[in-house]
Design an enzyme around this catalytic site. Structure first.
Site, short mmCIF file in Angstrom:
data_model
loop_
_atom_site.label_atom_id
_atom_site.label_comp_id
_atom_site.label_asym_id
_atom_site.label_seq_id
_atom_site.Cartn_x
_atom_site.Cartn_y
_atom_site.Cartn_z
N HIS A 1 -5.43 -3.96 -1.83
CA HIS A 1 -5.25 -2.97 -2.90
C HIS A 1 -5.26 -3.62 -4.28
CE1 HIS A 1 -4.49 0.77 -0.69
NE2 HIS A 1 -3.94 0.00 0.23
N LYS B 1 -11.90 -0.18 0.01
CA LYS B 1 -11.07 0.47 -1.00
C LYS B 1 -11.83 0.51 -2.33
CE LYS B 1 -7.05 -0.04 1.74
NZ LYS B 1 -6.31 -1.03 2.48
N SER C 1 0.80 -1.22 0.00
CA SER C 1 0.00 0.00 0.00
C SER C 1 0.83 1.28 0.00
CB SER C 1 -0.95 0.00 1.19
OG SER C 1 -0.24 -0.23 2.39
C1 LIG Z 1 -6.16 -1.11 3.90
C2 LIG Z 1 -5.60 -2.44 4.18
C3 LIG Z 1 -6.16 -3.25 5.15
C4 LIG Z 1 -7.26 -2.78 6.05
O1 LIG Z 1 -8.49 -2.74 5.41
P1 LIG Z 1 -9.72 -2.09 6.17
O2 LIG Z 1 -10.89 -2.73 5.53
O3 LIG Z 1 -9.64 -0.62 5.95
O4 LIG Z 1 -9.59 -2.46 7.61
C5 LIG Z 1 -5.66 -4.52 5.32
N1 LIG Z 1 -4.62 -4.95 4.57
C6 LIG Z 1 -4.04 -4.19 3.64
C7 LIG Z 1 -2.91 -4.73 2.84
C8 LIG Z 1 -4.51 -2.90 3.41
O5 LIG Z 1 -3.93 -2.14 2.50
#
Ligand SMILES: *Cc1c(COP(=O)(O)O)cnc(C)c1O
Length: 394
Positions: A210, A241, A182
């Protein structure tokens, strides 16, 4: 003297070192342009890859679900029962990902906390990429398994840890990696990771937060991108996301999901996502399955912006995806760059510094979206270029 006075000292230290994060207040829906602290600004911060966060189809689905089911799930699903829309979403997610089954959780973060300790115990080893997301790190901390870290994307390093774990008599080995990282926007070599893990009979888990809605055919994610269907044991995902809503899930075999319903602690001890959220997620799956238009536009936007930024002299690090880190190095420069973008250019692009990324690797992370118009992208490049010149970065 208050007992928590040490926190004021710590906060002061963060400010002095340029590590203090200011949280802006957003007064509009997410989109290409948002209203922040009373000002309309170009939004380069959100993970709203496909612009679904305020899509009328999702909003309508959420409204209809709150009319039919109300707004709360009542309790954890093992006690209050599973609502039919939760199981419907799980069926649709499994279909979308090309797996047997899926389990929804409150977030991607809790999905990692659910699955890693549920799969591994004291006789096992978890092997993790050094740049894995904080929720994987915390999931590993909650497991009683021993942990080993391999250098970022280094499959030879992974193989060495696999060999050591087998030599040490590990009962089970779990290899876990982010799909798309990320903070850098680089992609795990999942095909080689699967090959290495198979050679040592290790379980493979990928966090596709992502990747879904971004990689693979029509945004089906990293497993689809590499054509690895049936060879990755555990996929974690988020609906916060590209899906534009909130919530997490674990996808894989039926036996995996059955086990998590018995032993995944965030599933057992924390309430389910709300009916409007779940309905909006279902609508997002419909949108993704219906057309690749948004995914295609996301990639076209990312390519246009990144080419222009590189031509302007910016270092975009290892990015291979719409996550675009503008590498600046110094924490104070990154904070000042972000401040000027906001104040002088009305561009909202947040500086990211330690502890989210290592010290000396501060950056501004630009998140591109299908919601951006071509003019938005060009305006963004011009703004970065002006501030970059003023600060002597380009
Ligand atoms: C954003 C992210 C998360 C967390 O996701 P949420 O649904 O916002 O809790 C978990 N793992 C990765 C790799 C992320 O980029």
């Amino acid at each position: 003297m208050g007992k928590l006075d040490f926190l004021a000292d710590e906060l002061e230290r963060l400010r002095r070192e340029g590590l203090y994060t200011t949280i802006r207040t957003v007064e509009s829906p997410q989109g290409a342009w948002i209203v922040v602290d009373g000002r309309r600004v170009l939004n380069f911060c959100s993970n709203n890859y496909l612009g679904l966060a305020d899509d009328p189809r999702l909003v309508e689905a959420a409204k209809a679900a709150s009319d039919r089911y109300g707004v709360g799930p009542g309790a954890v699903r093992t006690i209050a029962g599973t609502m039919s829309i939760h199981t419907e979403l799980e069926r649709r997610l499994a279909e979308f990902k090309g797996v047997e089954a899926a389990l929804t959780l409150q977030s991607g973060f809790t999905a990692n906390l659910a699955v890693i300790p549920a799969l591994t115990g004291p006789d096992d080893v978890v092997i993790s990429d050094e740049l894995n997301h904080a929720s994987i790190v915390d999931g590993v901390r909650l497991s009683k398994a021993r942990r080993k870290i391999y250098p970022h994307l280094d499959v030879d390093g992974l193989r060495a840890e696999l060999a050591t774990a087998r030599d040490e008599g590990a009962e089970r080995i779990l290899v876990v990696t982010d799909g798309v990282f990320s903070m850098d926007g680089d992609v795990a070599p999942l095909d080689e990771i699967v090959e290495a893990a198979d050679a040592y009979d290790a379980i493979v888990m990928v966090d596709d937060a992502h990747g879904e809605g971004v990689l693979g055919r029509g945004g089906r994610g990293i497993v689809d991108h590499f054509g690895l269907h049936g060879r990755v044991d555990v996929e974690v995902g988020t609906m916060s996301k590209a899906f534009g809503v909130v919530g997490g899930y674990v996808a894989g075999s039926q036996v995996l999901v059955d086990w998590l319903r018995q032993r995944g602690r965030p599933f057992l001890f924390s309430s389910a996502p709300t009916p409007p959220d779940v309905a909006a997620c279902l609508a997002a799956v419909d949108v993704l399955e219906g057309s690749t238009e948004l995914v295609d536009r996301l990639w076209a936007n990312a390519e246009r912006f990144k080419a222009a930024m590189r031509a302007a002299g910016f270092d975009l690090g290892r990015s291979e995806t719409p996550i675009t880190p503008v590498m600046l190095g110094d924490e104070a420069v990154a904070q000042e760059f972000s401040r000027r973008l906001f104040e002088e250019e009305h561009v909202f692009a947040q500086a990211i510094a330690y502890p989210t990324v290592p010290r000396g690797k501060a950056r501004i992370r630009v998140m591109l979206s299908a919601a951006h118009a071509v003019e938005d992208l060009d305006r963004g490049v011009a703004a970065f270029t002006r501030v970059g010149r003023a600060l002597g970065v380009v």
